[in-house]
Scaffold this motif. Structure first.
Motif, short mmCIF file in Angstrom:
data_model
loop_
_atom_site.label_atom_id
_atom_site.label_comp_id
_atom_site.label_asym_id
_atom_site.label_seq_id
_atom_site.Cartn_x
_atom_site.Cartn_y
_atom_site.Cartn_z
N PRO A 7 0.84 -0.93 -0.16
CA PRO A 7 -0.15 -0.10 0.04
C PRO A 7 0.88 1.06 -0.01
O PRO A 7 1.86 1.16 0.73
CB PRO A 7 -0.82 -0.13 1.42
N VAL A 8 0.45 2.23 -0.63
CA VAL A 8 1.03 3.62 -0.82
C VAL A 8 0.31 4.47 0.31
O VAL A 8 -0.97 4.82 0.43
CB VAL A 8 0.82 4.45 -2.19
N THR A 9 1.05 4.83 1.41
CA THR A 9 0.69 5.34 2.55
C THR A 9 0.91 6.72 2.68
O THR A 9 1.76 7.38 2.09
CB THR A 9 1.09 4.87 3.98
N GLY A 10 0.11 7.57 3.54
CA GLY A 10 0.20 9.11 3.60
C GLY A 10 -0.17 9.41 4.90
O GLY A 10 -1.08 8.63 5.52
N SER A 11 -0.21 10.59 5.31
CA SER A 11 -0.73 11.10 6.48
C SER A 11 -0.70 12.77 6.33
O SER A 11 0.07 13.46 5.60
CB SER A 11 -0.02 10.69 7.85
N ASN A 12 -1.37 13.45 7.19
CA ASN A 12 -1.20 14.92 7.30
C ASN A 12 -0.19 15.46 8.37
O ASN A 12 -0.30 16.61 8.68
CB ASN A 12 -2.87 15.52 7.61
N SER A 13 0.64 14.55 8.94
CA SER A 13 1.63 14.90 9.91
C SER A 13 2.67 15.74 9.18
O SER A 13 2.96 15.78 8.03
CB SER A 13 2.46 13.43 10.17
N PRO A 14 3.24 16.74 9.96
CA PRO A 14 3.08 16.74 11.50
C PRO A 14 1.85 17.63 11.95
O PRO A 14 1.27 18.63 11.08
CB PRO A 14 4.33 17.67 11.88
N VAL A 15 1.44 17.02 12.89
CA VAL A 15 0.11 17.87 13.53
C VAL A 15 0.33 18.04 15.08
O VAL A 15 1.17 17.87 15.53
CB VAL A 15 -1.38 16.71 13.48
N CYS A 16 -0.54 18.89 15.29
CA CYS A 16 -0.44 19.46 16.93
C CYS A 16 -1.43 18.53 17.78
O CYS A 16 -2.30 18.13 17.35
CB CYS A 16 -0.84 20.95 16.92
N SER A 17 -1.01 18.36 19.22
CA SER A 17 -1.80 17.67 20.10
C SER A 17 -3.06 18.73 20.07
O SER A 17 -3.13 19.78 20.14
CB SER A 17 -1.17 17.71 21.34
N GLY A 18 -4.13 17.93 20.26
CA GLY A 18 -5.69 18.12 20.01
C GLY A 18 -6.26 18.29 18.81
O GLY A 18 -7.40 18.36 18.54
N TYR B 67 3.25 3.91 11.60
CA TYR B 67 2.09 3.24 11.46
C TYR B 67 2.18 2.27 10.20
O TYR B 67 2.78 2.68 9.19
CB TYR B 67 0.96 4.48 10.95
N SER B 68 1.48 0.97 10.34
CA SER B 68 1.65 0.15 9.22
C SER B 68 0.28 -0.37 8.79
O SER B 68 -0.76 -0.24 9.69
CB SER B 68 2.49 -1.02 9.63
N VAL B 69 0.19 -0.89 7.45
CA VAL B 69 -1.13 -1.24 6.97
C VAL B 69 -0.59 -2.26 5.87
O VAL B 69 0.34 -2.03 5.03
CB VAL B 69 -1.91 0.13 6.32
N PHE B 70 -1.55 -3.41 6.04
CA PHE B 70 -1.58 -4.40 4.74
C PHE B 70 -3.00 -4.40 4.31
O PHE B 70 -4.07 -4.39 5.04
CB PHE B 70 -0.89 -5.53 5.09
N VAL B 71 -3.19 -4.92 2.95
CA VAL B 71 -4.47 -5.21 2.46
C VAL B 71 -4.27 -6.81 2.15
O VAL B 71 -3.55 -7.25 1.94
CB VAL B 71 -4.70 -4.27 1.15
N THR B 72 -5.86 -7.20 2.30
CA THR B 72 -6.16 -8.46 2.04
C THR B 72 -7.18 -8.62 0.81
O THR B 72 -8.12 -7.87 1.05
CB THR B 72 -6.43 -9.40 3.08
N SER C 54 -0.92 -8.37 1.15
CA SER C 54 0.05 -7.61 0.61
C SER C 54 1.16 -7.44 1.65
O SER C 54 0.78 -7.75 2.77
CB SER C 54 -0.52 -6.08 0.29
N PRO C 55 2.39 -7.07 1.18
CA PRO C 55 3.34 -6.65 2.03
C PRO C 55 3.03 -5.60 2.85
O PRO C 55 1.88 -4.82 2.43
CB PRO C 55 4.47 -6.17 1.23
N THR C 56 3.52 -5.24 4.12
CA THR C 56 2.91 -3.99 4.61
C THR C 56 3.66 -2.64 4.35
O THR C 56 4.93 -2.53 4.05
CB THR C 56 3.74 -4.19 6.45
N GLY C 57 2.88 -1.69 4.33
CA GLY C 57 3.08 -0.14 4.14
C GLY C 57 3.46 0.44 5.35
O GLY C 57 2.52 0.25 6.08
N THR C 58 4.35 1.43 5.38
CA THR C 58 4.33 2.30 6.54
C THR C 58 4.47 3.80 6.26
O THR C 58 4.73 4.14 5.37
CB THR C 58 5.52 1.81 7.44
#
Length: 269
Positions: free
Chosen positions: A80-91, A134-139, A145-149
């Motif tokens: 999997p191709v992964t992403g996030s909105n990091s960096p973020v602030c607490s809260g 964070y890691s994710v795999f799909v079935t 799949s292999p694990t994306g991080t």
């Protein structure tokens, strides 16, 4: 029959119904042959996919027609191709993303016991404990799949500064604004009369009544801004100069009368 559909790396089980006294012969893709009634092909690849046939030969030497079974072997889904909105602030809200696979089930794991089966999970009101990998795999079917991080950073939002001031003061006096120490933070003040400042403690020289009102200050560190601390300021106008008078000139022994005009709410000296 067989135990397919299979994924690359699975073991293929081939089975044939029992015929008393018979011997068996299997043939299939990738040069496969076996004389067992039931047979196993370990750690299959896509070369092992296709049609397998099995014949039974009776003790009298007569061989019957072949029974066949089709074997499906699928490659695993891509990482999997992964992403996030990091960096973020607490809260704030942390968003995690993975690309779309038709018919896939998703499985996420991460810091602080995080688990989700959503394709694009969110974590509301995050804390710094959510920082990490964070890691994710799909079935798809039985293929995994292999694990994306993806690496995530959650920065601590600074504490709210405690704001203060030296009011009430009189027009023309210096107004002092103060904020408590928030280590490592930059400050931002805003207030009446278009006031702004980036000093922790700041002074408005010769303040006027237009400086009266509510001032707010925030602290910012690592791109994270605190809630605002506020303080209320009062700058009172200076009374007009009294018009002074007297009943002179007088003679020795007369009574001297001193007069000042009325200024509402004032005391005199």
């Amino acid at each position: 029959s067989n135990n397919g559909p299979l994924c690359i790396g699975d073991n293929l089980s081939l089975t044939a119904s029992a015929i008393p006294g018979a011997t068996y012969m299997w043939n299939g893709p990738n040069g496969f042959s076996s004389a067992s009634q039931d047979s196993v092909v370990n750690n299959v690849t896509t070369y092992d996919a296709g049609t397998y046939s099995v014949t039974a030969t009776a003790v009298n030497g007569c061989t019957g027609p072949a029974g066949t079974t089709a074997v499906i072997i699928s490659p695993p889904p891509s990482t999997p191709v992964t992403g996030s909105n990091s960096p973020v602030c607490s809260g704030q809200t942390l968003s995690l993303t993975a690309n779309t696979y038709a018919g896939a089930a998703y499985s996420w794991n991460g810091p602080d016991g995080f688990f989700s089966v959503s394709q694009n999970p969110i974590i509301e009101n995050v804390t710094t404990l959510a920082s990490g990998t964070y890691s994710v795999f799909v079935t798809i079917g039985s293929c995994t799949s292999p694990t994306g991080t993806v690496s995530v950073t959650v920065n601590q939002t600074p504490a709210v500064p405690t704001a203060g001031n030296n009011s009430p003061i009189c027009s023309g006096s210096d107004l002092s604004l103060t904020a408590s120490v928030v280590v490592g933070s930059a400050y931002s003040w805003i207030g009446p009369n278009s006031f702004s400042s980036v000093s922790q403690d700041t002074v408005i020289a010769a303040a006027t009544p237009a400086s009266s009102g509510t001032y707010s200050v925030t602290a910012t560190e690592n791109g994270c801004t605190s809630a605002a601390g506020t303080t209320s300021v009062t700058v009172n106008p200076i009374p007009a100069a009294p018009a002074a008078g007297n009943n002179g000139p007088l003679c020795v022994g007369d009574n001297l009368s001193l007069t000042a005009n009325t200024i509402s709410g004032a005391t005199y000296s």
